[in-house]
Scaffold this motif. Sequence first.
Motif, PDB file in Angstrom:
ATOM      1  N   UNK A   1       0.850  -1.196   0.000  1.00 31.30           N
ATOM      2  CA  UNK A   1       0.000   0.000   0.000  1.00 31.30           C
ATOM      3  C   UNK A   1       0.879   1.236   0.000  1.00 31.30           C
ATOM      4  N   UNK A   2       0.686   2.087  -1.004  1.00 33.39           N
ATOM      5  CA  UNK A   2       1.447   3.321  -1.142  1.00 33.39           C
ATOM      6  C   UNK A   2       0.553   4.499  -0.760  1.00 33.39           C
ATOM      7  N   UNK A   3       1.120   5.444   0.008  1.00 36.86           N
ATOM      8  CA  UNK A   3       0.324   6.589   0.463  1.00 36.86           C
ATOM      9  C   UNK A   3       0.764   7.882  -0.193  1.00 36.86           C
ATOM     10  N   UNK A   4      -0.210   8.637  -0.659  1.00 36.27           N
ATOM     11  CA  UNK A   4       0.050   9.958  -1.224  1.00 36.27           C
ATOM     12  C   UNK A   4      -0.668  11.012  -0.412  1.00 36.27           C
ATOM     13  N   UNK A   5      -1.099  12.072  -1.091  1.00 38.61           N
ATOM     14  CA  UNK A   5      -1.897  13.084  -0.402  1.00 38.61           C
ATOM     15  C   UNK A   5      -2.690  13.861  -1.439  1.00 38.61           C
ATOM     16  N   UNK A   6      -3.617  14.691  -0.966  1.00 37.58           N
ATOM     17  CA  UNK A   6      -4.536  15.360  -1.890  1.00 37.58           C
ATOM     18  C   UNK A   6      -3.828  16.386  -2.775  1.00 37.58           C
ATOM     19  N   UNK A   7      -2.584  16.741  -2.454  1.00 39.31           N
ATOM     20  CA  UNK A   7      -1.892  17.748  -3.285  1.00 39.31           C
ATOM     21  C   UNK A   7      -1.460  17.195  -4.631  1.00 39.31           C
ATOM     22  N   UNK A   8      -1.692  15.912  -4.881  1.00 37.68           N
ATOM     23  CA  UNK A   8      -1.390  15.344  -6.202  1.00 37.68           C
ATOM     24  C   UNK A   8      -2.344  15.854  -7.270  1.00 37.68           C
ATOM     25  N   UNK A   9      -3.492  16.377  -6.842  1.00 41.18           N
ATOM     26  CA  UNK A   9      -4.518  16.769  -7.815  1.00 41.18           C
ATOM     27  C   UNK A   9      -4.257  18.160  -8.385  1.00 41.18           C
ATOM     28  N   UNK A  10      -4.752  18.410  -9.610  1.00 44.54           N
ATOM     29  CA  UNK A  10      -4.584  19.731 -10.214  1.00 44.54           C
ATOM     30  C   UNK A  10      -5.149  20.826  -9.309  1.00 44.54           C
ATOM     31  N   UNK A  11      -4.491  21.973  -9.352  1.00 44.53           N
ATOM     32  CA  UNK A  11      -4.886  23.095  -8.501  1.00 44.53           C
ATOM     33  C   UNK A  11      -6.344  23.480  -8.729  1.00 44.53           C
ATOM     34  N   UNK A  12      -6.788  23.423  -9.973  1.00 47.50           N
ATOM     35  CA  UNK A  12      -8.155  23.852 -10.295  1.00 47.50           C
ATOM     36  C   UNK A  12      -9.117  22.670 -10.444  1.00 47.50           C
ATOM     37  N   UNK A  13      -8.804  21.530  -9.874  1.00 48.44           N
ATOM     38  CA  UNK A  13      -9.690  20.369 -10.011  1.00 48.44           C
ATOM     39  C   UNK A  13     -11.065  20.686  -9.428  1.00 48.44           C
ATOM     40  N   UNK A  14     -12.151  20.295 -10.131  1.00 54.51           N
ATOM     41  CA  UNK A  14     -13.491  20.537  -9.595  1.00 54.51           C
ATOM     42  C   UNK A  14     -13.674  19.835  -8.254  1.00 54.51           C
ATOM     43  N   UNK A  15     -14.418  20.492  -7.338  1.00 56.57           N
ATOM     44  CA  UNK A  15     -14.642  19.950  -5.990  1.00 56.57           C
ATOM     45  C   UNK A  15     -16.040  19.360  -5.877  1.00 56.57           C
ATOM     46  N   UNK A  16     -16.239  18.326  -5.079  1.00 55.41           N
ATOM     47  CA  UNK A  16     -15.205  17.499  -4.448  1.00 55.41           C
ATOM     48  C   UNK A  16     -14.346  16.788  -5.495  1.00 55.41           C
ATOM     49  N   UNK A  17     -13.067  16.559  -5.139  1.00 56.55           N
ATOM     50  CA  UNK A  17     -12.108  16.031  -6.104  1.00 56.55           C
ATOM     51  C   UNK A  17     -12.217  14.507  -6.225  1.00 56.55           C
ATOM     52  N   UNK A  18     -12.528  14.063  -7.448  1.00 59.36           N
ATOM     53  CA  UNK A  18     -12.618  12.616  -7.692  1.00 59.36           C
ATOM     54  C   UNK A  18     -11.254  12.073  -8.100  1.00 59.36           C
ATOM     55  N   UNK A  19     -11.069  10.777  -7.945  1.00 58.27           N
ATOM     56  CA  UNK A  19      -9.797  10.133  -8.286  1.00 58.27           C
ATOM     57  C   UNK A  19      -9.398  10.412  -9.734  1.00 58.27           C
ATOM     58  N   UNK A  20     -10.396  10.454 -10.631  1.00 59.27           N
ATOM     59  CA  UNK A  20     -10.104  10.624 -12.059  1.00 59.27           C
ATOM     60  C   UNK A  20      -9.583  12.013 -12.407  1.00 59.27           C
ATOM     61  N   UNK A  21      -9.553  12.925 -11.427  1.00 57.25           N
ATOM     62  CA  UNK A  21      -9.020  14.270 -11.694  1.00 57.25           C
ATOM     63  C   UNK A  21      -7.495  14.257 -11.822  1.00 57.25           C
TER      64      UNK A  21
END
Length: 316
Positions: free
Chosen positions: A105-125
């Motif tokens: 299991x590898x752990x990341x964080x929500x900062x991987x998503x694009x700055x302007x990703x629509x909210x709530x942020x889905x995995x596919x963003x």
Amino acid sequence: MFALAGKKIWVAGHRGMVGAALVRRLARDGHRVLTAGRETLDLMRQAEVEAFVAAQRPEVVVIAAARVGGIAANAARPVDFLHDNLLIEANIMRAAADAGVAKLLFLGSSCIYPREAPQPIVEDALLTGPLEATNQWYAIAKIAGIKLAEAYRRQYGLDFISAMPTNLYGPGDNYDLESSHVIPALLRKAIEARDSGAATMTVWGSGTPLREFMHVDDLADALVFLLEHYSADAHINVGTGQEVTIAAVAQTIADTVGFKGDLLFDRSRPDGTPRKLMDSQRLLAMGWAPRISLRAGLADAYAHFIESDRARFAAL
Ligand code: GDP
């Protein structure tokens, strides 16, 4: 269903807030947990990592180890955040693959998503737009880690998965006011305001930004759930699905520590992004749910701060 019972589980990064919470949780459940301190194992040295895994033979690996830090640290040391994180994840995954580890299991964080990703942020963003520039070094390394885990699934058929937690808080948090996130910062400030008899306590910004927070013990619970029930190429978000204003969090923190004065909003400080919420429907639909309310979680963080975390931040 992948049963953890009886398996030897290596938690890499057991001294961090997340790793420590996971070790507590696994130990409580009676699992066999393997850890290695920095003094015995340098995760940036491939040969050391391979020798450790070959000798210890863990059957499950969790990568909670990472070089982490706030905006100032990222700006000052971009090489550390990009290079060190790439090496840590690459070395551990290679060693785990070579040793035939059953689950990783590898752990990341929500900062991987694009700055302007629509909210709530889905995995596919993921990878649909430009990153927030300030922490791009860390984000790029974490995105590479997600893709590396996916690549090991594809090329070798290994059960490597990735989880992306929302904003976390709890025992072992960073209480250094220069680099901490909002919850530990306000906990410290509320205690200081209470003890000095101040009439007000200062909260940065307008108080209107919305954030999602999770107690790290809830994250540990979710990670155990994912290890046992999740196996897919896609990474999965781990959040509560609940958001609160900074003003509400600040008031709950004041109540928690017994500060009775007023909150003073310092609008010369930045609000940051107005809203940051992940979409955790994929996880919630699998039947997992958080158990720790913000109020109960803050009480727990406060208790641990008094008990042990305070000693690490001696300025208080
Ligand atoms: P962010 O979620 O990446 O914006 O990171 P933070 O946890 O640092 O900040 C979240 C929000 O809390 C922002 O709107 C901050 O302005 C606000 N905030 C209020 N008081 C504080 C404080 O004392 N420290 C920090 N770090 N943030 C604060």
